[in-house]
Design an enzyme around this catalytic site. Structure first.
Site, short mmCIF file in Angstrom:
data_model
loop_
_atom_site.label_atom_id
_atom_site.label_comp_id
_atom_site.label_asym_id
_atom_site.label_seq_id
_atom_site.Cartn_x
_atom_site.Cartn_y
_atom_site.Cartn_z
N TYR A 52 0.84 -1.22 0.10
CA TYR A 52 -0.10 -0.15 0.21
C TYR A 52 0.83 1.18 -0.08
CZ TYR A 52 -4.90 -0.23 -0.26
OH TYR A 52 -6.19 -0.45 -0.73
N GLU A 54 -0.36 4.85 -0.63
CA GLU A 54 -1.29 5.91 -0.89
C GLU A 54 -0.52 7.05 -0.84
OE1 GLU A 54 -4.75 5.92 1.56
OE2 GLU A 54 -5.84 4.49 0.29
N ASP A 198 -5.58 13.19 -25.93
CA ASP A 198 -5.67 11.69 -25.42
C ASP A 198 -4.88 10.94 -26.52
OD1 ASP A 198 -6.31 9.17 -24.90
OD2 ASP A 198 -8.41 9.69 -24.24
N THR A 223 -3.14 5.71 -22.37
CA THR A 223 -3.05 4.13 -21.77
C THR A 223 -1.63 3.73 -22.00
OG1 THR A 223 -3.86 3.33 -23.90
CG2 THR A 223 -5.41 3.73 -22.31
N LYS A 226 -1.57 -0.20 -25.17
CA LYS A 226 -1.83 -0.15 -26.64
C LYS A 226 -0.41 -0.06 -27.57
CE LYS A 226 -6.47 1.67 -25.74
NZ LYS A 226 -7.37 2.63 -25.80
N ARG A 232 -1.56 -3.03 -18.37
CA ARG A 232 -2.62 -2.22 -18.57
C ARG A 232 -2.45 -1.08 -17.72
NH1 ARG A 232 -5.84 -4.85 -21.67
NH2 ARG A 232 -7.59 -3.36 -21.86
#
Ligand SMILES: *Cc1c(COP(=O)(O)O)cnc(C)c1O
Length: 416
Positions: A52, A54, A198, A223, A226, A232
């Protein structure tokens, strides 16, 4: 590989193996898909998954982030250098989430955004009415010219001046041509708007200098799975002045803990993108798309905009009297995976549109070149022109399988 999974859950284990076999035995021509390299898959499967963290490097809400900080900072620094931006956020879990973070950072609900018409290639997060972007913001669109099917920058400038949106979005999912990002930036700034580029589909081409740069934009989202061929996920790049707002919008605005195994894989991806092999790969995927363009053109299959400048082609299959769904179903039967897609000025529906979207990133990752493209293009044309012929499908399915066998995707997984 996968020994522990095999021992603990044979049901999922077997389905995973079947999916690996499907990816190996078929020809993936969905332009948004790719085969991540093995170093990426290895990184995703490490115990970094367990942490974790954060917050951001050196500003964490949990202890024990000494090495995680180093990894995330490397991902940030490599990404900034790769695209030439002052600030980067590598935490967004997806492209949709990245866009949502940008909207959250820069807009209030009800603000005006101007984006590409979805039939012309805009993404659902650019203002589809069933998406958060269409529900919470006041969406206006620009499109492509009816004759050329190229982006109509005059239309864009006109709507921008008339509506004075806060944000103009460039970038698409099914546009086969180059986008003039610098022109969009100047149109946006002249209208008092910010420019979000984008670049999800074409990020790899931009890195390889095979597509005009997006460096003029105020904010960039992309992303990483691609044409970048990474894990991902997604990233945001921006000018320093938006850094604080963007970071706050991602965390705590929209997400909790970042996925540090994915962020490490993003760092590996950005490092790979500087290697000569990556350049060669991007050049080959563009060449491969050009070969397909030739095949379709020679066989009178209408291409939206007449051809391609990038990694994808949009076929108007109504030109041969079938629908996009019939085309993609028939091709799936022979192991060629494409997707049905709307085309500009679409007269069909989203579920049964007139277009078929075909791309070369995944096949090029397998090492396929001009010769294979000519062959595959020929099979696609045959299937499209006789999509109900069982005899033809029986023949092509064998040819597809034989070709795919020559281009293994992951040796390491081949025996399960
Ligand atoms: C793929 C894509 C997205 C969405 O990415 P997800 O990770 O599927 O949410 C957003 N914008 C564009 C232009 C895309 O091509």
């Amino acid at each position: 590989m996968l020994n522990a999974l095999g021992a603990s859950d044979s049901v999922i284990y077997n389905l995973v193996l079947q999916e690996i076999t499907r990816q190996q035995a078929g020809l993936v021509m969905i332009p948004s898909e790719n085969y991540a390299t093995l170093d990426i898959l290895e990184t995703l499967g490490t115990p970094l998954n367990n942490k974790y963290s954060e917050g951001y490097p050196r500003k964490r809400y949990y202890s024990g982030n000494l090495f995680i900080d180093e990894i995330e900072q490397l991902a940030i620094d490599r990404l900034k250098a790769l695209f030439g931006f002052e600030h980067a956020n590598v935490q967004p879990h997806s492209g949709s989430g990245a866009n949502q973070a940008v909207f959250t950072a820069l807009l209030e609900p009800g603000d005006k955004i101007l984006s590409m018409d979805l039939n012309a290639g805009g993404h659902i997060t650019h203002g589809n009415k069933f998406n958060f972007s269409g529900r919470y913001y006041n969406v206006f669109h620009y499109g492509v010219n009816r004759e050329t099917e190229l982006i109509d920058y005059d239309d864009l400038a006109e709507v921008a001046q008339k509506e004075k949106p806060k944000l103009i979005i460039s970038g698409t999912t099914s546009y086969p041509r180059a986008i003039d990002f610098a022109k969009v930036t100047s149109i946006a700034h002249a209208a008092g708007a910010l420019h979000l580029a984008d670049i999800s589909h074409i990020a790899g081409l931009i890195v390889a200098d095979l597509h005009p740069s997006c460096v003029s934009a105020d904010i960039v989202t992309s992303t990483t799975h691609k044409t970048l061929r990474g894990p991902r996920g997604a990233v945001i790049l921006c000018k320093a002045e938006f850094a604080g707002k963007i970071d706050k919008a991602v965390f705590p605005g929209l997400q909790g803990g970042p996925m540090e195994n994915v962020i490490a894989a993003k760092a590996v991806c950005f490092n790979n993108a500087k290697k000569p092999e990556f350049q060669t790969y991007q050049e080959q995927l563009v060449r491969n798309a050009k070969i397909l363009e030739q095949v379709f053109r020679n066989n009178d299959v209408r291409l939206v905009s007449g051809g391609t400048d990038n990694h994808l082609l949009l076929l108007d299959v109504s030109s041969i009297g079938i629908t996009g769904r019939q085309a993609s179903d028939a091709l799936e039967e022979v192991g060629i995976f494409c997707n049905k897609n709307v085309i500009p000025f679409e007269t069909g529906t989203a579920l049964d549109p007139s277009g078929l979207r075909i791309g070369t990133p995944a096949l090029t990752s397998r090492g396929m070149k001009e010769q294979e493209m000519a062959q595959i293009g020929g099979w696609i044309v045959q299937i499209l022109k006789a999509h109900e012929s069982h005899q033809l499908k029986q023949r092509v399915v064998e040819q597809v399988r034989a070709l795919a066998e020559h281009f293994p995707i992951y040796q390491e997984y081949s025996n399960g």
